[in-house]
Design a protein around this motif. Structure first.
Motif, PDB file in Angstrom:
ATOM      1  N   PRO A 168       0.803  -1.230   0.000  1.00 37.55           N
ATOM      2  CA  PRO A 168       0.000   0.000   0.000  1.00 37.55           C
ATOM      3  C   PRO A 168       0.834   1.278   0.000  1.00 37.55           C
ATOM      4  O   PRO A 168       0.337   2.346  -0.361  1.00 37.55           O
ATOM      5  N   LEU A 192     -11.437   0.071   0.283  1.00 41.48           N
ATOM      6  CA  LEU A 192     -10.174   0.786   0.415  1.00 41.48           C
ATOM      7  C   LEU A 192     -10.455   2.269   0.253  1.00 41.48           C
ATOM      8  O   LEU A 192     -10.988   2.699  -0.772  1.00 41.48           O
ATOM      9  N   VAL A 233      -4.029   5.911   3.415  1.00 43.00           N
ATOM     10  CA  VAL A 233      -4.730   4.726   2.917  1.00 43.00           C
ATOM     11  C   VAL A 233      -5.292   3.978   4.113  1.00 43.00           C
ATOM     12  O   VAL A 233      -4.604   3.796   5.121  1.00 43.00           O
ATOM     13  N   ASN A 259      -4.368  -3.274   5.121  1.00 43.71           N
ATOM     14  CA  ASN A 259      -4.383  -2.533   3.852  1.00 43.71           C
ATOM     15  C   ASN A 259      -3.868  -3.380   2.692  1.00 43.71           C
ATOM     16  O   ASN A 259      -4.409  -3.341   1.590  1.00 43.71           O
ATOM     17  N   ARG A 260      -2.816  -4.157   2.944  1.00 42.50           N
ATOM     18  CA  ARG A 260      -2.209  -4.978   1.887  1.00 42.50           C
ATOM     19  C   ARG A 260      -3.203  -6.015   1.354  1.00 42.50           C
ATOM     20  O   ARG A 260      -3.314  -6.225   0.149  1.00 42.50           O
ATOM     21  N   LEU A 292      -5.855  -4.229  -0.765  1.00 46.48           N
ATOM     22  CA  LEU A 292      -5.280  -3.760  -2.026  1.00 46.48           C
ATOM     23  C   LEU A 292      -5.042  -4.939  -2.965  1.00 46.48           C
ATOM     24  O   LEU A 292      -5.316  -4.849  -4.160  1.00 46.48           O
TER      25      LEU A 292
END
Length: 133
Positions: free
Chosen positions: A57, A96, A108, A120-121, A124
């Motif tokens: 991210p 997201l 983010v 987040n990863r 994404l």
């Protein structure tokens, strides 16, 4: 022919003694020659591999709206809260959110479909994989 590779265990006067024989071959009475061992062929159906994507991210931080659109496509929602804009992208079971100031991404955050924070990863990655043909 019997082939053993497990450690042999014997009991002596209450103590456990392990004798490790790398491999022990016993032949039946009357066999003077060792017979070659036949191995069964193993087959399996390989699971399809996921495509390799850059799901870090941090790559989203500091990029402008043109680069962001090129990478993630058109957002599902754009919310303007002066001086910021929040771009929202939906993927499988996650959302997201990207916060932009002066048309550059500065933050983010990901959440699941129950509005709980999530990695987040992971979000994404789902988003990028959903955009690929």
């Amino acid at each position: 022919m019997i082939v053993g590779s497990e450690p042999q265990v014997s009991q002596k006067a209450g103590n456990t003694e392990k004798s490790t024989e790398a491999s022990k071959v016993e032949t039946e009475a009357g066999d003077d020659e060792a017979q070659p061992e036949e191995l069964a062929a193993l087959t399996y159906d390989a699971a399809p591999l996921e495509r390799d994507v850059n799901d870090d991210p941090k790559q989203l931080l500091g990029i402008d709206t043109e680069a962001l659109t090129g990478l993630l496509g058109t957002p599902s929602l754009i919310r303007k809260e002066s001086p910021a804009e929040i771009w929202q992208y939906n993927a499988k079971n996650c959302v997201l959110d990207l916060v932009l100031y002066d048309a550059v991404t500065s933050y983010v955050e990901a959440r699941d479909d129950q509005v709980r924070p999530m990695d987040n990863r992971t979000c994404l990655r789902r988003l990028l994989l959903s955009k690929q043909p």
